[in-house]
Structure formats: C-alpha cells, structure tokens
Write a protein that holds these residues in place. Structure first.
Motif, mmCIF file in Angstrom:
data_model
loop_
_atom_site.group_PDB
_atom_site.id
_atom_site.type_symbol
_atom_site.label_atom_id
_atom_site.label_comp_id
_atom_site.label_asym_id
_atom_site.label_seq_id
_atom_site.Cartn_x
_atom_site.Cartn_y
_atom_site.Cartn_z
ATOM 1 N N GLU A 120 0.904 3.903 -3.138
ATOM 2 C CA GLU A 120 0.595 5.318 -2.964
ATOM 3 C C GLU A 120 1.742 6.188 -3.477
ATOM 4 O OE1 GLU A 120 -0.556 5.712 1.146
ATOM 5 O OE2 GLU A 120 -2.471 4.717 0.781
ATOM 6 N N GLU A 138 -1.102 9.667 -5.169
ATOM 7 C CA GLU A 138 -2.233 9.969 -4.284
ATOM 8 C C GLU A 138 -2.925 8.669 -3.902
ATOM 9 O OE1 GLU A 138 -5.084 12.797 -5.590
ATOM 10 O OE2 GLU A 138 -3.561 14.197 -6.292
ATOM 11 N N LYS A 139 -3.364 8.637 -2.662
ATOM 12 C CA LYS A 139 -4.055 7.453 -2.155
ATOM 13 C C LYS A 139 -5.286 7.120 -3.007
ATOM 14 C CE LYS A 139 -5.727 5.573 2.196
ATOM 15 N NZ LYS A 139 -5.834 5.802 3.635
ATOM 16 N N GLN A 142 -6.140 3.625 -4.868
ATOM 17 C CA GLN A 142 -7.358 2.876 -4.526
ATOM 18 C C GLN A 142 -8.171 2.567 -5.781
ATOM 19 O OE1 GLN A 142 -8.273 1.549 -1.591
ATOM 20 N NE2 GLN A 142 -6.410 2.303 -0.647
ATOM 21 N N ILE A 179 0.838 -1.200 0.000
ATOM 22 C CA ILE A 179 0.000 0.000 0.000
ATOM 23 C C ILE A 179 0.876 1.253 0.000
ATOM 24 C CG2 ILE A 179 -1.619 1.355 1.404
ATOM 25 C CD1 ILE A 179 -2.919 -1.380 2.155
ATOM 26 N N SER A 180 1.890 1.258 0.813
ATOM 27 C CA SER A 180 2.802 2.401 0.865
ATOM 28 C C SER A 180 3.472 2.618 -0.494
ATOM 29 C CB SER A 180 3.840 2.161 1.960
ATOM 30 O OG SER A 180 4.743 3.222 2.023
#
Length: 66
Positions: free
Chosen positions: A15, A20-21, A25, A11-12
């Motif tokens: 991103e 951007e998160k 997503q 996830i890190s």
C-alpha cells in the motif's frame, strides 16, 4: 516468522509502494511477467512466494521494472 504477520507486513508495504489500497489490490490480482505470469496474490501461500512478491515490490518502489 508467522505467515499471517509476513502477509500483514507485505500488505502494508504494498500500500505504501502503490500509494492507495485499491491500486495495490489491482496489482495483487493482475498477472505479473516478473513473477512468471502468475498473480502476486497466488504466491502468498508459501514463505518463498511471499518473499518473491516482497522483492518485486522493492523493485517497483525503486523503479526497476522487469
């Protein structure tokens, strides 16, 4: 290694790759041709799937689109 830790690292990294998160997503939930028309999120159940998603993020980071 612990699956939760591997997903956290992924996830890190995602991103960072997408900037951007929300963009990451969106990608996680979209079908990917490079991943056999599966969503990256659907592959996070296994260690092998996590590796596949991580590898694809590396290709995206370096501008290698499948």
């Amino acid at each position: 290694m612990d699956k939760g830790y591997e997903i956290s690292k992924l996830i890190s990294y995602g991103e960072k790759v997408f900037g951007e998160k929300s963009n990451f997503q969106k990608w996680l939930n979209s079908e990917s041709k490079a991943l056999g028309n599966l969503t990256p999120k659907s592959l996070l159940e296994t260690k092998e799937g996590i590796q596949q998603v991580n590898d694809e993020l590396g290709r995206i980071e370096h501008g290698i689109f499948s």
